[in-house]
Enzyme design. Structure first.
Site, PDB file in Angstrom:
ATOM      1  N   SER A  45      32.373  35.233  44.804  1.00 49.77           N
ATOM      2  CA  SER A  45      33.636  35.862  45.184  1.00 49.77           C
ATOM      3  C   SER A  45      34.807  34.881  45.149  1.00 49.77           C
ATOM      4  O   SER A  45      35.113  34.306  44.121  1.00 49.77           O
ATOM      5  CB  SER A  45      33.481  36.515  46.554  1.00 49.77           C
ATOM      6  OG  SER A  45      34.613  37.290  46.833  1.00 49.77           O
ATOM      7  N   HIS A  46      35.409  34.649  46.314  1.00 48.57           N
ATOM      8  CA  HIS A  46      36.614  33.836  46.399  1.00 48.57           C
ATOM      9  C   HIS A  46      36.303  32.357  46.610  1.00 48.57           C
ATOM     10  O   HIS A  46      37.228  31.564  46.772  1.00 48.57           O
ATOM     11  CB  HIS A  46      37.462  34.364  47.552  1.00 48.57           C
ATOM     12  CG  HIS A  46      36.654  34.558  48.788  1.00 48.57           C
ATOM     13  ND1 HIS A  46      35.798  35.624  48.949  1.00 48.57           N
ATOM     14  CD2 HIS A  46      36.512  33.799  49.882  1.00 48.57           C
ATOM     15  CE1 HIS A  46      35.175  35.513  50.105  1.00 48.57           C
ATOM     16  NE2 HIS A  46      35.592  34.416  50.697  1.00 48.57           N
ATOM     17  N   ASP A 104      37.730  41.605  43.263  1.00 47.06           N
ATOM     18  CA  ASP A 104      37.750  42.723  44.212  1.00 47.06           C
ATOM     19  C   ASP A 104      38.840  42.595  45.278  1.00 47.06           C
ATOM     20  O   ASP A 104      39.163  43.562  45.947  1.00 47.06           O
ATOM     21  CB  ASP A 104      36.357  42.968  44.834  1.00 47.06           C
ATOM     22  CG  ASP A 104      35.783  41.745  45.523  1.00 47.06           C
ATOM     23  OD1 ASP A 104      36.429  40.675  45.501  1.00 47.06           O
ATOM     24  OD2 ASP A 104      34.661  41.864  46.066  1.00 47.06           O
ATOM     25  N   ARG A 105      39.415  41.399  45.436  1.00 45.61           N
ATOM     26  CA  ARG A 105      40.493  41.238  46.432  1.00 45.61           C
ATOM     27  C   ARG A 105      41.863  41.275  45.763  1.00 45.61           C
ATOM     28  O   ARG A 105      41.988  40.965  44.576  1.00 45.61           O
ATOM     29  CB  ARG A 105      40.365  39.895  47.137  1.00 45.61           C
ATOM     30  CG  ARG A 105      39.131  39.781  47.979  1.00 45.61           C
ATOM     31  CD  ARG A 105      39.143  38.467  48.740  1.00 45.61           C
ATOM     32  NE  ARG A 105      38.014  38.459  49.663  1.00 45.61           N
ATOM     33  CZ  ARG A 105      37.880  37.612  50.659  1.00 45.61           C
ATOM     34  NH1 ARG A 105      38.790  36.682  50.862  1.00 45.61           N
ATOM     35  NH2 ARG A 105      36.833  37.676  51.455  1.00 45.61           N
ATOM     36  N   ASP A 159      36.079  37.250  41.679  1.00 41.94           N
ATOM     37  CA  ASP A 159      35.366  38.359  41.041  1.00 41.94           C
ATOM     38  C   ASP A 159      36.199  39.642  40.981  1.00 41.94           C
ATOM     39  O   ASP A 159      35.681  40.698  40.624  1.00 41.94           O
ATOM     40  CB  ASP A 159      34.034  38.614  41.752  1.00 41.94           C
ATOM     41  CG  ASP A 159      34.211  39.025  43.200  1.00 41.94           C
ATOM     42  OD1 ASP A 159      35.227  38.629  43.821  1.00 41.94           O
ATOM     43  OD2 ASP A 159      33.355  39.755  43.718  1.00 41.94           O
ATOM     44  N   LYS A 216      35.502  47.119  46.749  1.00 39.62           N
ATOM     45  CA  LYS A 216      36.952  47.007  46.806  1.00 39.62           C
ATOM     46  C   LYS A 216      37.441  46.623  45.410  1.00 39.62           C
ATOM     47  O   LYS A 216      36.667  46.121  44.593  1.00 39.62           O
ATOM     48  CB  LYS A 216      37.380  46.000  47.867  1.00 39.62           C
ATOM     49  CG  LYS A 216      36.747  44.647  47.754  1.00 39.62           C
ATOM     50  CD  LYS A 216      37.051  43.849  49.018  1.00 39.62           C
ATOM     51  CE  LYS A 216      36.355  42.500  49.009  1.00 39.62           C
ATOM     52  NZ  LYS A 216      35.417  42.334  50.101  1.00 39.62           N
ATOM     53  N   ASP A 267      41.048  37.752  43.391  1.00 40.19           N
ATOM     54  CA  ASP A 267      40.136  36.634  43.651  1.00 40.19           C
ATOM     55  C   ASP A 267      39.156  36.426  42.500  1.00 40.19           C
ATOM     56  O   ASP A 267      39.238  37.085  41.461  1.00 40.19           O
ATOM     57  CB  ASP A 267      39.395  36.843  44.974  1.00 40.19           C
ATOM     58  CG  ASP A 267      38.326  37.906  44.884  1.00 40.19           C
ATOM     59  OD1 ASP A 267      38.501  38.858  44.088  1.00 40.19           O
ATOM     60  OD2 ASP A 267      37.314  37.809  45.596  1.00 40.19           O
TER      61      ASP A 267
HETATM   62  C1  G1P Z   1      34.917  37.871  54.397  1.00 37.45           C
HETATM   63  C2  G1P Z   1      35.946  38.852  54.901  1.00 37.45           C
HETATM   64  C3  G1P Z   1      35.376  40.251  54.901  1.00 37.45           C
HETATM   65  C4  G1P Z   1      34.865  40.592  53.502  1.00 37.45           C
HETATM   66  C5  G1P Z   1      33.901  39.518  53.027  1.00 37.45           C
HETATM   67  C6  G1P Z   1      33.496  39.739  51.574  1.00 37.45           C
HETATM   68  O1  G1P Z   1      33.796  37.880  55.239  1.00 37.45           O
HETATM   69  O2  G1P Z   1      36.410  38.513  56.177  1.00 37.45           O
HETATM   70  O3  G1P Z   1      36.352  41.162  55.298  1.00 37.45           O
HETATM   71  O4  G1P Z   1      34.215  41.829  53.495  1.00 37.45           O
HETATM   72  O5  G1P Z   1      34.517  38.239  53.108  1.00 37.45           O
HETATM   73  O6  G1P Z   1      34.596  39.717  50.708  1.00 37.45           O
HETATM   74  P1  G1P Z   1      33.572  36.812  56.423  1.00 37.45           P
HETATM   75  O7  G1P Z   1      33.650  35.445  55.774  1.00 37.45           O
HETATM   76  O8  G1P Z   1      34.704  37.010  57.370  1.00 37.45           O
HETATM   77  O9  G1P Z   1      32.238  37.149  56.995  1.00 37.45           O
HETATM   78 ZN    ZN Z   2      35.595  38.878  45.839  1.00 36.48          ZN
END
Ligand code: G1P
Ligand code: ZN
Length: 554
Positions: free
Chosen positions: A124-125, A292-293, A290, A387, A288
């Site tokens: 992801s990010h 989705d953000r 991948d 998302k 981000d």
């Molecule tokens: C974080 C975000 C959450 C999101 C997740 C995946 O998780 O806060 O809203 O669903 O990334 O993208 P966290 O690191 O807070 O558990």
């Molecule tokens: Zn992501």
């Protein structure tokens, strides 16, 4: 090491024995996210994939989607997974040119091809590259993150794993669309962008968007050298005719150009500076790793993600895909209640779920909601089961095109109508795990005694650890974050991140509501200052983390 083999028509299935069982999968998570170096450990990726292929229903004879965000390890993992999928009797594997597949596009492909699920390669990010992170996520047949029943079964399967099955076969050429064969498995290499772009064309009015983007409305989209580059270039610059250069950092790179592909004010600071300090652009957005953000910016204006969900809810019928209205809306618990106020005024059901996208899946599948979102820059709808960053960007552009006003105007108008939820999230990243758990455990222990106490000049009405009963299947999920709700509607939440890979990350969420008649144009850090100080005093955050400032303030 090969311990047994059996011939299949075109290739040989082999069983590889492993010396040790695999113990790194966390129960209750729909994937595996670790450092890239960890993924280099022999049989590491294979162990998780083996457990997943044994558990996901319908693998034998089914269709599987695989692709990722282009980070280091993506292409090699696709080859490994393809060979293992063939050995497990997958009938058809769908993957994409260059292995590039955003999480939302993967969700869409799973749904449109009636796949049994998908394997998405992404952290992801989180940063990428050999010194960054890698990850594998398992999605189910509805296109969303695999449900807990499956992830728990995967976890159980990893515990007793002593071998995995794979195929001896040449690597698949992924440089162009093709129909290929790997052993008995058909492989379709498709252009991952076009299906997704076609879906967006169904939801939004591309003629109207093109008129906006070809005019003097200037857009800056930052793909952060991650997966959305090719999607955004195709949609904004090719289909909608925005000037070339609208998409910045559009080439996916294995290490995201050394950046941290998380679209927030800290990690997307170039774009933030361009929009908040400069005059050249009307609209800015970033996605981000991948895809989705999303982060939405106007000229001199940052849209808080909680507000973004509320604005999309209030303006949904301006988009053709939502012209019939919404069934309902859902937000994660730490997300501000801005969407609740809109839902109430529209007479829509509104749900509060634990953090994470999987909880929205049941509500979407049951038709109870149309839109959903999280404060963490995640917004989506029933068009897929993840998302969707670019979808949110297009939705905003649709609203601006129809209303013919600026982002700042949309926000000011929204607050005048519904009041404003001042909101901020303070993240303390990479804290020593013991300190983080100590802090959290201490506050948790204090909760029962806090009810009725004074806090920042108000009284604490509720102090609890959030638990959720799923309205669709009745399942109960506990321990989802410590909440302090004050008698004037202000809220504070403490959570420990479930996605970080270094130490622990403490998230502090702060919110206070000002009605339409109140002060609507303050800086949130100023408006929330008394809550920020009071929660620090109560939870001893600075003292126990040793950090004078949060790492990220949103
Ligand atoms: C974080 C975000 C959450 C999101 C997740 C995946 O998780 O806060 O809203 O669903 O990334 O993208 P966290 O690191 O807070 O558990
Ligand atoms: Zn992501």
């Amino acid at each position: 090491m090969t311990t047994s083999s059996s011939d299949s028509p075109a290739a040989t299935v082999i069983t590889v024995a492993m010396a040790q069982p695999f113990t790194d999968q966390k129960p209750g998570t729909s994937g595996l996210r670790k450092s890239s170096r960890q993924f280099q450990t022999p049989h590491y990726l294979e162990s998780f994939v083996e457990a997943s292929l044994r558990v996901v229903p319908g693998v034998q004879g089914g269709t599987l989607v695989v692709g990722g965000d282009g980070r280091y390890g993506n292409l090699a993992a696709i080859q490994t997974i393809a060979r293992m999928a063939a050995a497990h009797g997958v009938a058809r594997l769908i993957t994409t040119t260059g292995g590039i597949l955003s999480t939302p596009a993967a969700s869409h492909l799973i749904r449109t091809h009636q796949a049994v699920g998908g394997i998405i390669l992404s952290a992801s990010h989180n940063p990428g590259g050999l010194e960054g992170d890698f990850g594998v996520k398992i999605n189910g047949a509805n296109g969303g993150p695999a449900p807990e029943s499956i992830t728990d079964a995967i976890y159980q399967a990893t515990l007793s794993l002593d071998s995995y099955r794979t195929l001896q076969a040449d690597p698949l050429p992924l440089d162009q669309p093709a129909r290929l064969q790997m052993g008995a498995m058909a492989v379709e290499v498709i252009d991952g962008v076009s299906d997704y772009a076609a879906l967006m064309q169904k939801l939004f009015d591309f003629d109207r968007l093109a008129a906006l983007l070809k005019g003097d409305f200037r857009v800056a989209f930052d793909a952060m050298h991650a997966v959305t580059g090719p999607y955004a270039t195709s949609i904004f610059e090719q289909l909608l005719g925005a000037p070339s250069g609208t998409v910045r950092h559009g080439l996916p790179l294995e290490d995201f150009g050394g950046g941290h592909p998380d679209p927030n004010l800290t990690y997307a600071h170039d774009l933030a500076a361009l929009m908040l300090e400069g005059e050249a652009y009307d609209f800015g957005a970033a996605c981000d790793g991948d895809g989705d953000r999303n982060m939405i910016l106007g000229r001199h204006c940052f849209v808080n993600p909680s507000d973004s969900l509320a604005v999309l809810t209030a303006n949904a019928t301006l988009a053709p895909g939502y012209a019939q209205g919404l069934a309902g809306v859902a937000r994660s618990m730490p997300t501000s209640a801005a969407a609740d106020v809109v839902a109430k005024s529209l007479g829509l059901p509104c749900f509060e779920t634990p953090t994470g996208w999987k909880f929205f899946g049941n509500l979407l599948d049951a038709g109870r909601i149309t839109l959903c979102g999280e404060e963490s820059f995640g917004t989506g709808s029933n068009h897929i089961r993840e998302k969707d960053g670019l979808w949110a960007v297009l939705f905003w552009l649709q609203i601006l095109a129809v209303r013919g006003c600026s982002v700042a105007d949309v926000m000011a108008d929204h607050w005048r109508r519904y009041g404003r939820h001042y909101y901020s999230r303070h993240d303390y990243e990479a804290i020593e795990s013991e300190a983080a758990h100590g802090l959290y455990g201490r506050v948790k222990g204090m909760l029962p005694a806090l009810v009725g106490e004074r806090f920042a000049g108000r009284a604490i009405a509720t102090a609890d650890d959030f638990a959720y009963t799923d309205p669709v299947d009745g399942s109960v999920t506990q321990g989802q974050g410590l909440r302090l709700l004050l008698d004037d509607g202000s809220r504070m939440v403490l959570r420990l991140s479930g996605t970080g890979t270094q130490g622990a990350t403490l998230r502090v969420y702060l919110e206070s509501y000002v009605p339409p008649s109140g002060a609507l144009a303050q800086d949130p850090q100023v408006a929330l200052a008394d809550l920020i100080n009071a929660i620090d005093a109560l939870a001893e955050i600075k003292l126990r983390t040793g950090m004078a400032q949060p790492t990220v303030i949103t």
